[in-house]
Motif scaffolding. Structure first.
Motif, PDB file in Angstrom:
ATOM      1  N   VAL A 261       9.270 -10.972   1.842  1.00  0.00           N
ATOM      2  CA  VAL A 261       8.766  -9.811   2.457  1.00  0.00           C
ATOM      3  C   VAL A 261       9.068 -10.303   4.077  1.00  0.00           C
ATOM      4  O   VAL A 261       9.092 -10.205   4.980  1.00  0.00           O
ATOM      5  CB  VAL A 261       7.275 -10.288   1.408  1.00  0.00           C
ATOM      6  CG1 VAL A 261       6.950  -9.190   1.658  1.00  0.00           C
ATOM      7  CG2 VAL A 261       7.061 -10.830  -0.140  1.00  0.00           C
ATOM      8  N   ALA A 262       8.909  -8.317   4.571  1.00  0.00           N
ATOM      9  CA  ALA A 262       8.948  -7.800   5.260  1.00  0.00           C
ATOM     10  C   ALA A 262       7.404  -7.826   6.211  1.00  0.00           C
ATOM     11  O   ALA A 262       7.132  -8.484   7.336  1.00  0.00           O
ATOM     12  CB  ALA A 262       9.875  -6.679   5.646  1.00  0.00           C
ATOM     13  N   GLU A 263       6.448  -7.385   5.634  1.00  0.00           N
ATOM     14  CA  GLU A 263       5.070  -7.668   5.795  1.00  0.00           C
ATOM     15  C   GLU A 263       3.993  -7.745   4.630  1.00  0.00           C
ATOM     16  O   GLU A 263       4.816  -7.764   3.480  1.00  0.00           O
ATOM     17  CB  GLU A 263       4.518  -6.291   6.342  1.00  0.00           C
ATOM     18  CG  GLU A 263       4.919  -5.134   5.996  1.00  0.00           C
ATOM     19  CD  GLU A 263       4.460  -3.540   6.172  1.00  0.00           C
ATOM     20  OE1 GLU A 263       4.101  -3.773   7.581  1.00  0.00           O
ATOM     21  OE2 GLU A 263       5.467  -2.996   5.458  1.00  0.00           O
ATOM     22  N   PRO A 264       2.997  -8.232   4.945  1.00  0.00           N
ATOM     23  CA  PRO A 264       2.186  -7.950   3.663  1.00  0.00           C
ATOM     24  C   PRO A 264       1.578  -6.950   3.203  1.00  0.00           C
ATOM     25  O   PRO A 264       2.320  -5.539   3.736  1.00  0.00           O
ATOM     26  CB  PRO A 264       0.315  -8.649   4.570  1.00  0.00           C
ATOM     27  CG  PRO A 264       1.188  -9.071   6.219  1.00  0.00           C
ATOM     28  CD  PRO A 264       2.533  -8.670   6.521  1.00  0.00           C
ATOM     29  N   ALA A 265       1.286  -6.798   2.370  1.00  0.00           N
ATOM     30  CA  ALA A 265       0.746  -6.166   1.194  1.00  0.00           C
ATOM     31  C   ALA A 265      -0.295  -4.864   2.045  1.00  0.00           C
ATOM     32  O   ALA A 265      -0.066  -3.234   1.402  1.00  0.00           O
ATOM     33  CB  ALA A 265       0.517  -5.894  -0.321  1.00  0.00           C
ATOM     34  N   LEU A 266      -1.054  -5.006   3.232  1.00  0.00           N
ATOM     35  CA  LEU A 266      -2.137  -4.427   3.014  1.00  0.00           C
ATOM     36  C   LEU A 266      -1.896  -3.567   4.451  1.00  0.00           C
ATOM     37  O   LEU A 266      -1.889  -2.412   3.988  1.00  0.00           O
ATOM     38  CB  LEU A 266      -2.918  -5.502   4.832  1.00  0.00           C
ATOM     39  CG  LEU A 266      -4.035  -5.196   5.197  1.00  0.00           C
ATOM     40  CD1 LEU A 266      -5.382  -4.603   3.975  1.00  0.00           C
ATOM     41  CD2 LEU A 266      -4.989  -5.980   6.417  1.00  0.00           C
ATOM     42  N   PRO A 267      -0.612  -3.716   4.574  1.00  0.00           N
ATOM     43  CA  PRO A 267       0.244  -2.689   5.919  1.00  0.00           C
ATOM     44  C   PRO A 267       0.253  -1.208   5.067  1.00  0.00           C
ATOM     45  O   PRO A 267       0.042  -0.222   5.082  1.00  0.00           O
ATOM     46  CB  PRO A 267       0.719  -3.352   7.132  1.00  0.00           C
ATOM     47  CG  PRO A 267       0.701  -4.420   7.196  1.00  0.00           C
ATOM     48  CD  PRO A 267       0.421  -5.405   5.965  1.00  0.00           C
ATOM     49  N   VAL A 268       0.718  -1.873   3.585  1.00  0.00           N
ATOM     50  CA  VAL A 268       1.495  -0.741   2.772  1.00  0.00           C
ATOM     51  C   VAL A 268       0.258  -0.541   2.665  1.00  0.00           C
ATOM     52  O   VAL A 268       0.688   1.299   2.472  1.00  0.00           O
ATOM     53  CB  VAL A 268       2.358  -1.670   2.139  1.00  0.00           C
ATOM     54  CG1 VAL A 268       3.023  -0.287   1.145  1.00  0.00           C
ATOM     55  CG2 VAL A 268       3.323  -1.848   2.665  1.00  0.00           C
ATOM     56  N   LEU A 269      -0.366  -1.444   1.829  1.00  0.00           N
ATOM     57  CA  LEU A 269      -1.866  -0.428   0.776  1.00  0.00           C
ATOM     58  C   LEU A 269      -2.676   0.483   1.229  1.00  0.00           C
ATOM     59  O   LEU A 269      -2.866   1.438   1.068  1.00  0.00           O
ATOM     60  CB  LEU A 269      -2.590  -1.643   0.577  1.00  0.00           C
ATOM     61  CG  LEU A 269      -3.614  -1.517  -0.388  1.00  0.00           C
ATOM     62  CD1 LEU A 269      -3.038  -0.013  -1.443  1.00  0.00           C
ATOM     63  CD2 LEU A 269      -3.836  -1.936  -1.367  1.00  0.00           C
ATOM     64  N   ALA A 270      -3.146   0.270   2.906  1.00  0.00           N
ATOM     65  CA  ALA A 270      -3.241   1.091   3.322  1.00  0.00           C
ATOM     66  C   ALA A 270      -3.439   2.065   4.005  1.00  0.00           C
ATOM     67  O   ALA A 270      -4.377   2.950   4.231  1.00  0.00           O
ATOM     68  CB  ALA A 270      -4.048   0.004   4.800  1.00  0.00           C
ATOM     69  N   ARG A 271      -1.962   2.246   4.886  1.00  0.00           N
ATOM     70  CA  ARG A 271      -0.613   3.544   4.670  1.00  0.00           C
ATOM     71  C   ARG A 271      -1.150   4.117   3.729  1.00  0.00           C
ATOM     72  O   ARG A 271      -1.058   5.871   3.576  1.00  0.00           O
ATOM     73  CB  ARG A 271       0.549   3.289   5.496  1.00  0.00           C
ATOM     74  CG  ARG A 271       0.663   3.153   6.897  1.00  0.00           C
ATOM     75  CD  ARG A 271       1.944   2.433   8.010  1.00  0.00           C
ATOM     76  NE  ARG A 271       2.719   1.786   6.998  1.00  0.00           N
ATOM     77  CZ  ARG A 271       3.309   0.036   7.024  1.00  0.00           C
ATOM     78  NH1 ARG A 271       2.172  -0.772   8.420  1.00  0.00           N
ATOM     79  NH2 ARG A 271       3.807  -0.454   6.176  1.00  0.00           N
ATOM     80  N   GLU A 272      -0.406   3.857   2.513  1.00  0.00           N
ATOM     81  CA  GLU A 272      -0.760   4.510   1.637  1.00  0.00           C
ATOM     82  C   GLU A 272      -1.761   5.422   0.774  1.00  0.00           C
ATOM     83  O   GLU A 272      -1.591   6.340   0.342  1.00  0.00           O
ATOM     84  CB  GLU A 272       0.039   3.781   0.517  1.00  0.00           C
ATOM     85  CG  GLU A 272       0.537   4.699  -1.251  1.00  0.00           C
ATOM     86  CD  GLU A 272       1.210   6.150  -0.749  1.00  0.00           C
ATOM     87  OE1 GLU A 272       1.590   6.457  -1.468  1.00  0.00           O
ATOM     88  OE2 GLU A 272       2.056   5.401  -0.044  1.00  0.00           O
TER      89      GLU A 272
END
Length: 363
Positions: A261-272
């Motif tokens: 995985v490139a990054e935790p899900a948190l950044p993706v979820l926060a941005r979305e």
């Protein structure tokens, strides 16, 4: 802005909330991920543009935008009539600006599904029905009062009654209110009701560690459903996120690499979630701080200035604006100005995502 995390019991909702709000993954001195109350936490919205700006304008600190998350009591069938913690979930969810629904997309015989079998689309529909029923109840209670006031010539009440009727027609057709386009004045007249199905929604597919990319059959069902209703899906492994949240940076990077995985899900979820809320960021940059500010898409320069302080909006004169690309090309604000790339914008200017601004105002 505030987003509420909802879902049926045993879908991983609280596991995810606890991982997000206690995570060491993106803690900073400015916006630590922290729990405010047992069911509320603040998370920062990761944005690499802060780092890129700070390479040329070196500040004492970087300040990202922040998002408040609320862990709302598990929803069960009949919640709109007070089943389970129905009244608690209703009071909390009315206060949020967007809904993040955690949907179980994993099999685990040790974690019993409340309905007896894992069926993510059925779970989504159960929650949606309860939200719709709650909205119907709210509107039915509000309509008689609005109609009485409207007969007396109250213009706001006329708009309110009209908006209520349109919403009730929409719900009677088994359609959520987020699909309904009301007249802006009607929308404003009923805004105080906090109608649940009018709020934008993001589906969070809680997957197991064998489907981190969210390509398995259960997530596909959620994606297909979301596509039909114009919503987005973010796959998250709450179990993995909980483990990552406990690690320091070096160990976290090692675990992410091992998991592919490139990054935790948190950044993706926060941005979305930020996008679902209809927000974008502009920046201010100086020696004290480089800071991201949230502003609704379509906001004007005075409205953006008002996010910093209401006096900035009231006394707005003009904005000086440039882009990150300008900064990376010319390396400093002085060089940007000398190259004629520093734009002077007035009250009608509509902010663009990523604008870097200075506001001039009178107090």
């Amino acid at each position: 802005m505030k987003a509420g995390i909802v879902g049926l019991p045993n879908v991983g909702k609280s596991t995810l909330f606890n991982a997000l709000t206690s995570s060491k993954a993106a803690q900073s001195a400015n916006y630590p991920f922290c729990t405010i109350e047992p069911n509320e936490g603040i998370v920062s919205v990761p944005d690499d543009r802060l780092r890129r700006i700070s390479k040329h304008i070196v500040p004492k600190k970087l300040v990202p935008t922040a998002l408040k998350l609320v862990d709302i009591a598990g929803i069960v069938k009949g919640a709109s009539e007070g089943e389970g913690l129905g009244n608690q979930f209703l009071s909390h969810i009315r206060e949020v600006d967007a809904i993040l629904q955690v949907v179980r997309c994993f099999e685990d015989p040790d974690i019993v599904h409340v309905a007896g079998a894992v069926n993510p689309v059925s779970d989504i529909e159960t929650v949606e029905i309860e939200l719709m029923l709650a909205d119907i109840q709210t509107l039915e209670n509000a309509l008689p009062k609005a109609e009485r006031a409207a007969k007396g010539g109250d213009k706001d009440a006329v708009l309110r009654a009209s908006g209520i009727r349109k919403c009730m027609t929409q719900l009677a057709a088994n359609e959520p209110l987020r699909k309904l386009k009301l007249d802006p004045m009607e929308d404003k007249a009923i805004s105080s009701f906090g109608l649940l199905t009018a709020k934008p929604i993001l589906y969070v597919a809680n997957v197991d560690e064998t489907d981190l990319g969210g390509t398995g059959p259960l997530v596909i069902q959620v994606r297909e459903f979301a596509a039909k209703v114009g919503a987005s899906v973010v796959p998250v492994c709450a179990k993995l996120e909980a483990e990552i949240a406990e690690l320091d940076e070096a160990d976290r990077a090692e675990m992410l690499t091992a998991a592919g995985v490139a990054e935790p899900a948190l950044p993706v979820l926060a941005r979305e979630a930020y996008r679902v809320l209809g927000l974008q960021s502009y920046f201010t940059a100086g020696e004290k701080e480089v800071r991201a500010w949230p502003v609704p898409v379509g906001a004007t320069a005075p409205q953006a200035a008002g996010v910093i302080h209401t006096d900035f909006e009231k006394g707005f004169i003009r904005a000086e604006v440039y882009t990150l690309e300008d900064l990376e090309t010319y390396k400093s604000e002085k060089e940007i100005r000398q190259a004629g790339k520093l734009r002077v914008e007035g009250k009608s200017y509509v902010m663009k995502d990523g604008d870097i601004c200075h506001f001039l105002f009178n107090t």
